[in-house]
Write a protein that holds these residues in place. Structure first.
Motif, PDB file in Angstrom:
ATOM      1  N   ILE A 184       0.858  -1.188   0.000  1.00 59.04           N
ATOM      2  CA  ILE A 184       0.000   0.000   0.000  1.00 59.04           C
ATOM      3  C   ILE A 184       0.894   1.237   0.000  1.00 59.04           C
ATOM      4  O   ILE A 184       1.745   1.393   0.878  1.00 59.04           O
ATOM      5  CB  ILE A 184      -0.936   0.026   1.225  1.00 59.04           C
ATOM      6  N   ILE A 185       0.711   2.092  -0.974  1.00 60.82           N
ATOM      7  CA  ILE A 185       1.430   3.373  -1.054  1.00 60.82           C
ATOM      8  C   ILE A 185       0.427   4.481  -0.785  1.00 60.82           C
ATOM      9  O   ILE A 185      -0.545   4.651  -1.525  1.00 60.82           O
ATOM     10  CB  ILE A 185       2.078   3.577  -2.443  1.00 60.82           C
ATOM     11  N   ILE A 186       0.653   5.220   0.293  1.00 57.32           N
ATOM     12  CA  ILE A 186      -0.240   6.326   0.654  1.00 57.32           C
ATOM     13  C   ILE A 186       0.357   7.618   0.096  1.00 57.32           C
ATOM     14  O   ILE A 186       1.403   8.074   0.553  1.00 57.32           O
ATOM     15  CB  ILE A 186      -0.419   6.402   2.181  1.00 57.32           C
ATOM     16  N   GLY A 187      -0.302   8.163  -0.896  1.00 58.18           N
ATOM     17  CA  GLY A 187       0.185   9.354  -1.577  1.00 58.18           C
ATOM     18  C   GLY A 187       0.544   9.042  -3.021  1.00 58.18           C
ATOM     19  O   GLY A 187       1.377   8.169  -3.275  1.00 58.18           O
ATOM     20  N   GLY A 188      -0.085   9.738  -3.951  1.00 54.34           N
ATOM     21  CA  GLY A 188       0.135   9.458  -5.369  1.00 54.34           C
ATOM     22  C   GLY A 188       0.769  10.597  -6.123  1.00 54.34           C
ATOM     23  O   GLY A 188       0.616  10.696  -7.342  1.00 54.34           O
ATOM     24  N   SER A 240       0.140  -7.408  -5.226  1.00 57.11           N
ATOM     25  CA  SER A 240      -0.731  -6.256  -5.485  1.00 57.11           C
ATOM     26  C   SER A 240      -0.066  -4.967  -5.017  1.00 57.11           C
ATOM     27  O   SER A 240       0.728  -4.968  -4.075  1.00 57.11           O
ATOM     28  CB  SER A 240      -2.085  -6.426  -4.788  1.00 57.11           C
ATOM     29  N   LEU A 241      -0.395  -3.889  -5.704  1.00 54.39           N
ATOM     30  CA  LEU A 241       0.056  -2.543  -5.355  1.00 54.39           C
ATOM     31  C   LEU A 241      -1.169  -1.644  -5.306  1.00 54.39           C
ATOM     32  O   LEU A 241      -1.864  -1.468  -6.315  1.00 54.39           O
ATOM     33  CB  LEU A 241       1.044  -2.013  -6.402  1.00 54.39           C
ATOM     34  N   SER A 242      -1.441  -1.067  -4.125  1.00 55.54           N
ATOM     35  CA  SER A 242      -2.559  -0.149  -3.966  1.00 55.54           C
ATOM     36  C   SER A 242      -2.038   1.254  -3.675  1.00 55.54           C
ATOM     37  O   SER A 242      -1.140   1.424  -2.851  1.00 55.54           O
ATOM     38  CB  SER A 242      -3.472  -0.588  -2.815  1.00 55.54           C
ATOM     39  N   LEU A 243      -2.586   2.236  -4.352  1.00 54.25           N
ATOM     40  CA  LEU A 243      -2.247   3.623  -4.099  1.00 54.25           C
ATOM     41  C   LEU A 243      -3.460   4.323  -3.513  1.00 54.25           C
ATOM     42  O   LEU A 243      -4.594   4.131  -3.985  1.00 54.25           O
ATOM     43  CB  LEU A 243      -1.800   4.335  -5.376  1.00 54.25           C
ATOM     44  N   VAL A 244      -3.230   5.131  -2.479  1.00 55.33           N
ATOM     45  CA  VAL A 244      -4.307   5.855  -1.806  1.00 55.33           C
ATOM     46  C   VAL A 244      -4.057   7.342  -1.976  1.00 55.33           C
ATOM     47  O   VAL A 244      -3.062   7.883  -1.485  1.00 55.33           O
ATOM     48  CB  VAL A 244      -4.374   5.498  -0.309  1.00 55.33           C
ATOM     49  N   VAL A 255      -3.105  -3.783  -9.584  1.00 55.98           N
ATOM     50  CA  VAL A 255      -2.895  -2.379  -9.220  1.00 55.98           C
ATOM     51  C   VAL A 255      -4.247  -1.712  -9.031  1.00 55.98           C
ATOM     52  O   VAL A 255      -5.124  -1.803  -9.896  1.00 55.98           O
ATOM     53  CB  VAL A 255      -2.086  -1.632 -10.305  1.00 55.98           C
ATOM     54  N   ARG A 256      -4.400  -1.028  -7.884  1.00 59.74           N
ATOM     55  CA  ARG A 256      -5.652  -0.316  -7.613  1.00 59.74           C
ATOM     56  C   ARG A 256      -5.345   1.080  -7.093  1.00 59.74           C
ATOM     57  O   ARG A 256      -4.365   1.291  -6.387  1.00 59.74           O
ATOM     58  CB  ARG A 256      -6.497  -1.072  -6.579  1.00 59.74           C
ATOM     59  N   HIS A 257      -6.220   2.012  -7.448  1.00 59.29           N
ATOM     60  CA  HIS A 257      -6.133   3.377  -6.931  1.00 59.29           C
ATOM     61  C   HIS A 257      -7.384   3.655  -6.112  1.00 59.29           C
ATOM     62  O   HIS A 257      -8.502   3.620  -6.633  1.00 59.29           O
ATOM     63  CB  HIS A 257      -6.020   4.377  -8.092  1.00 59.29           C
ATOM     64  N   HIS A 258      -7.211   3.954  -4.840  1.00 59.64           N
ATOM     65  CA  HIS A 258      -8.326   4.279  -3.943  1.00 59.64           C
ATOM     66  C   HIS A 258      -8.410   5.793  -3.820  1.00 59.64           C
ATOM     67  O   HIS A 258      -7.514   6.425  -3.230  1.00 59.64           O
ATOM     68  CB  HIS A 258      -8.120   3.625  -2.573  1.00 59.64           C
ATOM     69  N   ARG A 259      -9.486   6.388  -4.344  1.00 59.01           N
ATOM     70  CA  ARG A 259      -9.633   7.845  -4.365  1.00 59.01           C
ATOM     71  C   ARG A 259     -10.164   8.337  -3.015  1.00 59.01           C
ATOM     72  O   ARG A 259     -11.336   8.679  -2.855  1.00 59.01           O
ATOM     73  CB  ARG A 259     -10.582   8.271  -5.488  1.00 59.01           C
ATOM     74  N   SER A 260      -9.306   8.359  -2.035  1.00 52.87           N
ATOM     75  CA  SER A 260      -9.669   8.817  -0.692  1.00 52.87           C
ATOM     76  C   SER A 260      -8.390   9.172   0.046  1.00 52.87           C
ATOM     77  O   SER A 260      -7.288   9.013  -0.482  1.00 52.87           O
ATOM     78  CB  SER A 260     -10.436   7.721   0.056  1.00 52.87           C
ATOM     79  N   PRO A 263       2.786  10.926   1.531  1.00 55.51           N
ATOM     80  CA  PRO A 263       1.859  12.036   1.319  1.00 55.51           C
ATOM     81  C   PRO A 263       2.604  13.302   0.944  1.00 55.51           C
ATOM     82  O   PRO A 263       3.751  13.520   1.336  1.00 55.51           O
ATOM     83  CB  PRO A 263       1.174  12.183   2.685  1.00 55.51           C
ATOM     84  N   GLY A 264       1.964  14.136   0.166  1.00 55.80           N
ATOM     85  CA  GLY A 264       2.572  15.413  -0.204  1.00 55.80           C
ATOM     86  C   GLY A 264       2.235  16.495   0.799  1.00 55.80           C
ATOM     87  O   GLY A 264       1.732  16.250   1.904  1.00 55.80           O
ATOM     88  N   LEU A 265       2.519  17.731   0.408  1.00 58.39           N
ATOM     89  CA  LEU A 265       2.217  18.898   1.243  1.00 58.39           C
ATOM     90  C   LEU A 265       0.918  19.520   0.735  1.00 58.39           C
ATOM     91  O   LEU A 265       0.894  20.147  -0.328  1.00 58.39           O
ATOM     92  CB  LEU A 265       3.359  19.915   1.163  1.00 58.39           C
ATOM     93  N   ASP A 266      -0.154  19.344   1.482  1.00 62.61           N
ATOM     94  CA  ASP A 266      -1.431  19.883   1.018  1.00 62.61           C
ATOM     95  C   ASP A 266      -2.251  20.546   2.126  1.00 62.61           C
ATOM     96  O   ASP A 266      -3.407  20.881   1.924  1.00 62.61           O
ATOM     97  CB  ASP A 266      -2.263  18.797   0.332  1.00 62.61           C
TER      98      ASP A 266
END
Length: 489
Positions: A6-10, A29-33, A114-119, A151-154
């Protein structure tokens, strides 16, 4: 069973890591959040060609070694670029997005899901031998064997001066996205809180639209001007001496100054630093002089900056987090003016707005701001001066570093400054460690999230180096241990 990652931050950091991990064996599996499209974070998600990246093509690459991968990408699409050029930020977003799509296709062809979780991710909860559960803001829960925090700077920093006025439609808490600034009524008078990179972008967008603006900050100082930021062909720094620096040494500041000055002198064939900068106190005069110095190739200090960033990061990595922060605070002028310098094109535009009178720089923050009684904007009071009217206020004072706190049961709470718990310990390999045993867990921090271990994180070259090192460590750790069972929920 393979790993479930799981990668948090895209944003750029997450894509840089994804590109490394997607080619490894043993991953199922690779999941991006991330709530945004992958590759299009705060820094590079803009669509406005006016906004330039303030780092050159040479160091704005997801591969830290060899020829810039960004240079290859742009050249392959017909962009006539050089390693020293500053390109529009939207091109970096396209680069990250396309590299992600290509690596995703390759991973899926190799059988990786590969999945992208839009949250947004809120909590990382340990599940013992089963790995980790990541709880999302939309209520979903995903599980995996390994978690990478990118995560980025937001979360914008809102100055105390305007805290009581949050929600006022005449207050914008961040310069980004700049579409909000473009919607202001014609001929608005705007107060920009800040004078560094985000404030420069805001001033350029407002100036192009014909608005009048005042930039105000505690320093009242604009960034320096540069024509490039590149990796040196030959080293200028004495890295052996840098490695031996101690934050507790009474001569630290003197040693750092000596090393930096020696590197700058070597980069400029002995030219003294005072000939490479302006001593003018008026912002417009100083900007004009430093622009001329840069255009006539006398700003030799810029050719030592990439090495200085890397030396600061490597030297201070073993230091205690609070000690590192205190030392960096002493060098904030160096970091904000020279490490975060602006391209000559931006300097030219700023200078034009300053000389034409549509932009001014105030030497200090206002004493007080209050909404106008008729609801038409703001009354702004400066110390010892009468109140001025502004139609709008823009906060351009940077972003909070990602918050991360650890509860006694090992749960990690993300982006919640009020959360109970303590700062997690981050190892030199950028892994969260169990505070009782010191054993590294299978949770890594990269980019902005690594600020407890890395001094200068808002720099793609740093993130690219981290992604490479972490991917190597992940491979080694996977080979040493029996893979954990994991699944996606």
């Amino acid at each position: 069973m393979g790993k479930h990652v799981i990668i948090i931050g895209g944003g750029a950091t997450g894509v840089s890591l994804f590109s490394r991990l997607s080619g490894l064996t043993g991953i199922s599996s690779l999941s991006l959040v991330d709530p945004n499209p992958i590759g299009l974070g705060t820094a590079f998600g803009t669509t406005d060609p006016l906004l330039l990246c303030n780092t050159s093509v040479d160091v704005t690459s997801m591969d830290p070694d060899g020829e810039s991968d960004l240079l290859r990408y742009l050249a392959g699409r017909g962009w006539p670029v050089h390693r020293d050029e500053f390109v529009p930020r939207y091109l970096i977003g396209h680069y990250c997005r396309e590299r992600f799509l290509a690596r995703r296709h390759e991973a899926e062809q190799a059988g990786i899901r590969v999945r992208h979780h839009r949250s947004r991710a809120r909590i990382v909860r340990p599940l013992g031998s089963e790995g980790y559960a990541v709880e999302l803001a939309d209520g979903r829960r995903i599980t995996g064997t390994d978690v990478f925090l990118c995560p980025g700077l937001d979360r914008p920093v809102v100055p105390e001066l305007v805290h009581d006025h949050l929600g006022n439609p005449a207050l914008t808490t961040s310069a980004y996205p700049v579409e909000g600034l473009r919607r202001l009524p014609e001929n608005s008078r705007v107060l920009i809180l800040g004078s560094k990179l985000a404030a420069v972008d805001a001033a350029l967008v407002l100036g192009r639209a014909g608005h009048r603006a005042v930039m105000a900050s505690s320093s009242g100082s604009l960034p320096a001007v540069r024509t490039r930021l590149r990796r040196p062909d030959t080293p200028h720094l004495d890295t052996d001496v840098w490695r031996g620096l101690s934050p507790h040494s009474p001569s630290l500041d003197r040693e750092v100054a000596r090393l930096v000055l020696a590197a700058v002198a070597q980069a400029g064939n002995g030219a003294p630093l005072h000939s490479q900068t302006s001593a003018a106190t008026h912002p417009a005069e100083r900007l004009a002089e430093e622009l001329d110095i840069a255009l006539t190739d006398r700003a030799h200090w810029q050719d030592a900056i990439a090495e200085i960033i890397q030396a600061i990061n490597h030297t201070s990595a073993p230091w205690q987090h609070t000690v590192r922060g205190a030392v960096l605070h002493r060098y904030r002028h160096l970091i904000s003016r020279y490490i975060s310098a602006i391209p000559v094109r931006n300097a030219r535009l700023l200078l034009r707005h300053l000389t034409e009178g549509s932009l001014a720089v105030a030497p200090g923050l206002p004493q007080r701001v209050t909404p106008s009684r008729d609801g038409s904007g703001w009354q702004v009071r400066w110390d010892g001066a009468p109140a001025e009217h502004f139609d709008h206020i823009v906060c351009a004072t940077g972003y909070h570093k990602p918050a991360l706190s650890r509860l006694p049961d090992g749960t990690l709470r993300l982006d919640d400054d009020s959360a109970p718990g303590g700062d997690p310990y981050v190892s030199g390999e950028l892994q969260i460690c169990d505070p009782r045993t010191g054993k590294p867990e299978r949770v890594w921090v990269l980019g902005a999230a690594s600020h407890r271990r890395t001094a200068i994180v808002n720099y793609l070259n740093t993130a690219a180096h981290q992604a490479k090192a972490v991917a190597d460590r992940f491979t080694a750790a996977s080979a040493e241990a029996t893979p954990l069972a994991g699944r996606l929920a």
